[in-house]
Design a protein around this motif. Sequence first.
Motif, short mmCIF file in Angstrom:
data_model
loop_
_atom_site.label_atom_id
_atom_site.label_comp_id
_atom_site.label_asym_id
_atom_site.label_seq_id
_atom_site.Cartn_x
_atom_site.Cartn_y
_atom_site.Cartn_z
N ARG A 137 17.47 -7.26 -9.32
CA ARG A 137 18.70 -6.21 -8.69
C ARG A 137 18.10 -4.77 -8.73
NH1 ARG A 137 24.11 -6.99 -12.41
NH2 ARG A 137 24.41 -4.80 -11.60
N ALA A 138 18.02 -4.30 -7.57
CA ALA A 138 17.69 -2.97 -7.06
C ALA A 138 18.61 -2.01 -7.85
CB ALA A 138 17.32 -2.87 -5.86
N ARG A 155 0.96 -1.40 -0.11
CA ARG A 155 -0.02 -0.01 -0.05
C ARG A 155 0.92 1.24 -0.15
NH1 ARG A 155 -5.45 1.71 -0.93
NH2 ARG A 155 -5.11 3.84 -1.12
N ARG A 156 2.04 1.17 0.60
CA ARG A 156 2.69 2.46 0.70
C ARG A 156 3.48 2.53 -0.47
NH1 ARG A 156 8.22 2.55 1.42
NH2 ARG A 156 8.31 0.25 1.93
N VAL A 157 3.89 1.37 -1.17
CA VAL A 157 4.55 1.79 -2.58
C VAL A 157 3.46 2.30 -3.81
CG1 VAL A 157 5.42 0.64 -4.64
CG2 VAL A 157 6.23 -0.06 -2.27
N LEU A 158 2.14 1.86 -3.44
CA LEU A 158 1.00 2.07 -4.28
C LEU A 158 0.71 3.68 -4.05
CD1 LEU A 158 -1.53 0.90 -5.85
CD2 LEU A 158 -2.68 1.61 -3.87
N ASP A 159 0.89 4.03 -2.76
CA ASP A 159 0.47 5.60 -2.44
C ASP A 159 1.50 6.51 -2.88
OD1 ASP A 159 -1.71 4.98 -1.47
OD2 ASP A 159 -1.02 4.73 0.79
N ILE A 160 2.87 5.69 -3.14
CA ILE A 160 3.92 6.75 -3.67
C ILE A 160 3.82 6.90 -5.25
CG2 ILE A 160 6.44 6.68 -4.06
CD1 ILE A 160 6.72 5.58 -1.21
N LEU A 161 3.48 5.81 -5.82
CA LEU A 161 3.67 5.76 -7.29
C LEU A 161 2.34 5.98 -7.87
CD1 LEU A 161 5.75 2.42 -7.95
CD2 LEU A 161 6.63 4.99 -7.73
N LEU A 176 10.87 -2.81 -4.99
CA LEU A 176 10.81 -1.33 -4.51
C LEU A 176 10.64 -1.04 -3.16
CD1 LEU A 176 8.87 -0.25 -7.48
CD2 LEU A 176 11.30 -0.42 -7.58
N LYS A 177 10.29 -2.01 -2.26
CA LYS A 177 9.70 -1.37 -1.09
C LYS A 177 10.83 -1.00 -0.05
CE LYS A 177 8.98 -5.93 0.90
NZ LYS A 177 7.98 -6.95 1.17
N ASN A 178 11.88 -1.56 -0.36
CA ASN A 178 13.04 -0.94 0.68
C ASN A 178 14.04 0.09 0.11
OD1 ASN A 178 12.15 -2.90 2.97
ND2 ASN A 178 13.51 -4.27 1.48
N ASN A 188 14.03 6.53 -7.67
CA ASN A 188 13.96 6.75 -9.23
C ASN A 188 12.93 6.37 -9.91
OD1 ASN A 188 16.38 8.10 -8.65
ND2 ASN A 188 17.86 6.27 -9.05
N VAL A 189 12.11 5.45 -9.52
CA VAL A 189 10.73 5.00 -10.32
C VAL A 189 10.02 5.91 -9.98
CG1 VAL A 189 9.16 3.17 -10.21
CG2 VAL A 189 11.32 2.44 -10.20
N ALA A 190 10.01 6.43 -8.80
CA ALA A 190 8.53 7.50 -8.64
C ALA A 190 8.89 8.81 -9.39
CB ALA A 190 8.78 7.94 -7.05
N LYS A 191 10.21 8.97 -9.78
CA LYS A 191 10.44 10.25 -10.54
C LYS A 191 10.09 9.90 -11.86
CE LYS A 191 14.89 11.21 -11.49
NZ LYS A 191 16.36 11.58 -11.57
N LEU A 192 10.47 8.64 -12.47
CA LEU A 192 10.18 8.35 -13.81
C LEU A 192 8.83 8.30 -14.08
CD1 LEU A 192 10.59 6.86 -16.47
CD2 LEU A 192 10.63 4.77 -15.64
#
Length: 363
Positions: A305-306, A66-72, A340-342, A350-354
């Motif tokens: 690989r992160a 849910r946290r990743v969802l809310d960010i992206l 992505l979560k950690n 960087n994914v959020a920026k993209l």
Amino acid sequence: MNRRDFLKLLLEGGLFALVGSCGGGSGGASGSTSPQPTPQPQYRTVKFGLGEDPERLINAYDPDGRRVLDILKPDIVCAWVNGGRDISGRLYTPSLSYIRDWASKGRFYEWSQSGYELMFITWENYDGQNPDLGIPTYGDWHISDVFLSDLEETLRYLRDQFKNRLYFALATEQSTYTACRYDRTCSDPLAYSDRINSITEEYYSKLRGNLIKAIRLIKSYFPSAHVGMCFGGWLVEFEEGINFIRYFDQVLSESSAIFFQSMMGQKASETGGYGNPERILKNAKFFSSYSKPVHLAHYMPVNRRADVISDDAERMSNPEYLRELARYLSSFCFMDYSVLKNNEFNCLTNVAKLRERLKSIPM
């Protein structure tokens, strides 16, 4: 009208005509032209999708999800429909139990009301690489009636509950399905995968026919759905791979969209300058020649690989790259939020920026 009023009217009419001829109108010899509107910048959007389990993401079964969802804030949530074979040899759809559960809880309605679009990606346990899905299918699930009947059951649930755009990326990575089909030792998978030959055409002709049936079935329930095959991203990189794609031109003609994946496990700097960003753009350009929407159904390094994700996202955020990509690509879907979560190597940052830049790309 008396003489005074007539002269007054005549004088005013002549005065107005004189003013018009001296520059008051747009056609006067000494008049200025009307200012032209400033061209407005054009923007395009590439939708962003996130997988691999909508319930874990949206309904907080995993708080990190849910946290990743809310960010992206994805436009599309992605779900996998996997085919398997149980130990008795029976083909079945393990994912159908989740789909039934979601339907019974009203999840599809809930997700639709929340504004999400929904993508289904179909894959099968062709070589037994996922023991949770039973023994190898050798590609049999996608050419079976089980695939079609379970797909139709899913469509009935969706028809009753889901009102937003649907996407169906069918038989992802299908060029690998014969890797062990004709040699159960899998000792030479390259002989049977990624190519149509006198041996593999037996399988791929059946797959072609069943996928056409699946596409027509989906369209009968959802005429506006984006539905089509999902190809391995590597196929456009060599001649036999392109020939493989062309073999399915009849399927692509029936499709309303085309899907591909990209899961390279290394940075471009480790592979001579050709990594996921280059592969994604190459696929998007190639498939755009079919004049249908093109979707990246699942992106993620196969080895998770992160640092590769972070590097890929940073490079794809380049405005010039995005401007080129947006000419061809309709959506970009990240395969599994859990990597992505950690935020290792700032991969989530960087994914959020993209993701943010995908919303509005200046053209």
